[in-house]
Design a protein around this motif. Structure first.
Motif, PDB file in Angstrom:
ATOM      1  N   ILE A 115      -0.487 -13.044   6.086  1.00  0.00           N
ATOM      2  CA  ILE A 115      -1.039 -13.328   4.762  1.00  0.00           C
ATOM      3  C   ILE A 115      -1.029 -14.830   4.514  1.00  0.00           C
ATOM      4  O   ILE A 115      -0.036 -15.516   4.786  1.00  0.00           O
ATOM      5  N   GLY A 116      -2.136 -15.341   3.996  1.00  0.00           N
ATOM      6  CA  GLY A 116      -2.230 -16.754   3.607  1.00  0.00           C
ATOM      7  C   GLY A 116      -2.113 -16.890   2.098  1.00  0.00           C
ATOM      8  O   GLY A 116      -2.781 -16.172   1.356  1.00  0.00           O
ATOM      9  N   VAL A 117      -1.230 -17.809   1.636  1.00  0.00           N
ATOM     10  CA  VAL A 117      -1.018 -18.025   0.195  1.00  0.00           C
ATOM     11  C   VAL A 117      -1.333 -19.478  -0.135  1.00  0.00           C
ATOM     12  O   VAL A 117      -0.845 -20.400   0.537  1.00  0.00           O
ATOM     13  N   TYR A 118      -2.146 -19.686  -1.186  1.00  0.00           N
ATOM     14  CA  TYR A 118      -2.559 -21.027  -1.608  1.00  0.00           C
ATOM     15  C   TYR A 118      -2.163 -21.216  -3.070  1.00  0.00           C
ATOM     16  O   TYR A 118      -2.610 -20.462  -3.941  1.00  0.00           O
ATOM     17  N   LYS A 149     -13.473 -24.603   2.072  1.00  0.00           N
ATOM     18  CA  LYS A 149     -13.773 -24.738   3.507  1.00  0.00           C
ATOM     19  C   LYS A 149     -12.495 -24.603   4.339  1.00  0.00           C
ATOM     20  O   LYS A 149     -12.494 -23.975   5.405  1.00  0.00           O
ATOM     21  N   ASP A 150     -11.385 -25.195   3.842  1.00  0.00           N
ATOM     22  CA  ASP A 150     -10.104 -25.081   4.555  1.00  0.00           C
ATOM     23  C   ASP A 150      -9.646 -23.623   4.609  1.00  0.00           C
ATOM     24  O   ASP A 150      -9.123 -23.162   5.632  1.00  0.00           O
ATOM     25  N   MET A 151      -9.836 -22.881   3.502  1.00  0.00           N
ATOM     26  CA  MET A 151      -9.452 -21.475   3.479  1.00  0.00           C
ATOM     27  C   MET A 151     -10.263 -20.663   4.486  1.00  0.00           C
ATOM     28  O   MET A 151      -9.715 -19.815   5.205  1.00  0.00           O
ATOM     29  N   VAL A 152     -11.549 -20.925   4.541  1.00  0.00           N
ATOM     30  CA  VAL A 152     -12.409 -20.223   5.504  1.00  0.00           C
ATOM     31  C   VAL A 152     -11.932 -20.489   6.928  1.00  0.00           C
ATOM     32  O   VAL A 152     -11.815 -19.565   7.758  1.00  0.00           O
ATOM     33  N   GLU A 176      -9.607 -18.862  11.916  1.00  0.00           N
ATOM     34  CA  GLU A 176      -8.912 -19.331  13.116  1.00  0.00           C
ATOM     35  C   GLU A 176      -7.546 -18.673  13.285  1.00  0.00           C
ATOM     36  O   GLU A 176      -7.130 -18.395  14.411  1.00  0.00           O
ATOM     37  N   LYS A 177      -6.847 -18.445  12.185  1.00  0.00           N
ATOM     38  CA  LYS A 177      -5.505 -17.863  12.261  1.00  0.00           C
ATOM     39  C   LYS A 177      -5.530 -16.347  12.128  1.00  0.00           C
ATOM     40  O   LYS A 177      -4.485 -15.702  12.122  1.00  0.00           O
TER      41      LYS A 177
END
Length: 644
Positions: A5-8, A51-54, A59-60
């Motif tokens: 999971i990615g959290v921002y 763009k960084d989130m995409v 990639e990850k």
């Protein structure tokens, strides 16, 4: 269970980070099981971060994402779209609101705000761990729109939709189109007349093959959902045949014994029970007002086109979307509000404009020539004690334009403007400048000291404590007092209740978001335009009508709709039909059906909005909300009450 999971966590330019320690939030969240990536960002909604989130997701190979920022009302769709662009199902994205619910709510307690923000984000992570990839529900859409109201906004919307290729049913409750604009002469700032504008729009609409106009018509029933809405329209008869001889019609009007106040002229004149349109109204057909007609038969003796045998008709039409452009009513002052109805020379601005229309060489009211005119602003708007707290926007400009028109048309007119601050915004400021150069006098007071209208003998006096002359008390003897009345919602707006369109605090139709979704309502497929959603001038109404038409067209143009899969789901094994869910549902999305000889509830997927009202009333817990399952909600509660 999601494991990457990615959290921002967003600073929101200081809106969040000034009151929440976003770095501490990030540090605590990255300790959570399943969180693979945790970042802070100055503006999560910025193109660079999107763009960084995409890149991160792709990639990850993240299998879930959370953004902790502002209200989902603002940016849920933004980040759902980011997830889709990266190849992640958008229902595996969860939005955490730490601005409205933490930083702004607890700006006096940074430690407390930070702790609350951590718990909110932990709850979002708990939910996304248990989220599933969902696909939208697809339904066919009818490429037709019902436009309700045929004033300038309705006519312009109908034309735009028709030119885009949609079938348009233009439904007007009155017997003539044109709305309020048909009642005006010169319009500011173009000086085109209301008649000319309505004529141009009407001709263009009637010459388009995709537009069908119904006058004297109103929607009385509706069913279905966005894309497939069934409407029942009641059409009232005119009681006149179409090919009416003008000479016989005039005779019929002449012999009619019934006179009633003429609403077109705001009751300053009267009309007969049988009447025809004014020059700015269409279609050019006569009508008999059956509410006041006594059926005396006099008109039938001189005009063979009178037809009392005509009956109401009911039509069933199918559309994909409904666009509401029902307009407004002028505020009606209360008895004795600034002398209204108790002092004989007090009128409203709409009445004054019609008075100027009828008076040729001299401005005369009730047999007396008018020289001094006192305009009292903000009557029915910006109220201190009443409900109408809003500014009606158009009134200042309309009043100044009317004052200039009167001064140019008649000699020796003196205009006195009793105001609380002039709001002729934009290019309309030139009218204020012209009025000032022509010698109009502006007197200003605060809201808690409005001007006072009184009768002194046979004189009408207007008194004000004028802040522009250092609070001097000034008096003007007025031959005519004009109350500058604002806009209020239509008194009979039953169509809003029928379609369940919500209203705001001002009682106008309410949009979802005034900037991001300015013409959409929470009822899918229903858009709003013009003054039905709040005070607007003609240009603003035109702009909103184009926006509403574009939105309605975008919903149905493809012939297919993608609806949210976040809807109720029935466990047929546990369900024993009791009807409680049907009673609780505000959208009538639940019906009874037979499954293997057992009566159970079934959900109409196209109608259900996923509000969850049915869930708590189910005695057997047989209903779950897709995307908000019991497991997900319970995990969020556990996260909220846990300590770290």
């Amino acid at each position: 269970m999601k494991k990457k999971i990615g959290v921002y966590v967003c600073h929101c330019g200081g809106n969040i980070s000034d009151y929440v320690d976003v770095e501490k939030v990030r540090e605590e969240i990255e300790k959570d099981e399943g969180v693979f990536l945790a970042k802070t960002t100055m503006f999560a909604c910025a193109d660079s971060n999107q763009k960084d989130m995409v890149t991160d997701i792709a990639e990850k190979q993240l299998d879930g994402a959370v953004v902790a920022s502002c209200s989902p009302k603002l940016h849920l769709l933004t980040f759902s779209a980011v997830a889709e662009r990266a190849g992640l199902n958008k229902y595996n994205y969860i939005h955490a609101n730490i601005r409205e619910q933490a930083s702004w709510a607890h700006s006096d307690d940074k430690v407390g705000a930070t702790e609350k923000a951590i718990q909110i984000v932990k709850a979002a992570v708990a939910k996304v761990k248990r989220s599933n990839a969902l696909e939208p529900i697809r339904v066919e859409a009818t490429n037709a729109v019902a436009v309700v109201g045929a004033g300038v906004a309705g006519l312009r919307s109908a034309i735009e939709l028709a030119e885009s290729g949609s079938q348009v049913y233009l439904i007007e409750r009155e017997f003539f189109v044109g709305g309020r604009v048909a009642q005006w002469d010169d319009l500011f700032v173009s000086n085109e007349t209301g008649k000319e504008l309505i004529t141009r729009l009407y001709d263009k609409a009637m010459n388009h093959k995709n537009i069908t106009l119904f006058t004297g018509a109103e929607i009385v029933e509706n069913s279905g959902s966005v894309g497939n809405i069934s409407l029942k329209v009641k059409v009232s008869p005119r009681h006149m045949k179409l090919n009416c001889d003008e000479g016989n019609l005039e005779k019929a009007i002449e012999v009619c014994p019934v006179e009633v106040p003429d609403k077109f002229n705001f009751n300053i004149t009267t009309r007969k029970a049988i009447y025809h349109n004014f020059p700015g109204e269409y279609p050019q057909l006569p009508v008999i007002d059956m509410e006041h007609c006594t059926r005396c038969g006099e008109c039938e003796k001189v005009c063979k086109n009178v037809d009392f045998s005509q009956q109401e008709e009911f039509l069933n039409i199918k559309v994909g979307s409904v666009l509401l452009a029902t307009g407004y009513d002028p505020y009606e002052p209360k008895n004795d509000e600034f002398g209204y109805k108790t002092i004989d020379n007090v009128v409203t601005l709409p009445q004054f404009k019609r008075l100027v229309h009828y008076c040729d060489d001299k401005l005369v009211y009730k047999g007396k020539e008018v020289k001094n005119i006192a305009y009292i602003y903000c009557v029915g708007s910006r109220q201190v004690d009443g409900e109408n707290k809003y500014c009606s926007r158009y009134c200042c400009t309309a009043t100044i334009h009317a004052a200039i028109t009167a001064k140019k048309k008649y000699k020796e007119i003196y205009n006195f403007h009793f105001n609380r601050g002039i709001r002729t915004y934009g290019k309309q400021e030139v009218l204020y400048d012209e009025s000032s150069r022509m010698g109009d006098i502006y007197l200003q007071s605060f809201e808690d000291h409005p001007p006072v209208v009184s009768k002194v003998g046979d004189k009408t006096m207007v008194t004000i404590k004028d802040i522009l002359t250092a609070d001097k008390t000034l008096e003007v003897e007025a031959d005519l007092v004009v109350l500058v009345t604002g806009m209020v919602p239509r008194q009979d707006n039953s169509i809003g209740s029928l379609l369940k369109v919500p209203k705001g605090r001002d009682n106008f139709f309410n949009e979802i978001h005034m900037k991001l979704r300015p013409v959409e309502t929470v009822i899918d497929g229903v858009t709003i335009a013009g003054a039905s959603q709040g005070p607007k001038n003609i240009m603003e109404s035109m702009n909103s009508s184009l926006a509403a038409a574009t939105k309605s067209f975008s919903l149905i143009a493809a012939g297919e709709l993608a609806l949210s899969p976040t809807i109720a789901k029935i466990d047929a094994d546990n369900c024993e039909w009791c009807g409680k869910c049907d009673d609780a549902c505000p959208f009538s999305a639940l019906t009874k059906t037979d499954v293997n000889g057992k009566q159970v509830a079934v959900v109409n997927e196209a109608v259900c909005k996923g509000c969850g009202m049915c869930m708590p009333v189910c005695p057997s817990n047989a209903i779950e909300l897709i995307g908000y399952t019991d497991d997900q909600i319970e995990s969020m509660i556990d996260a909220l009450v846990s300590t770290h």
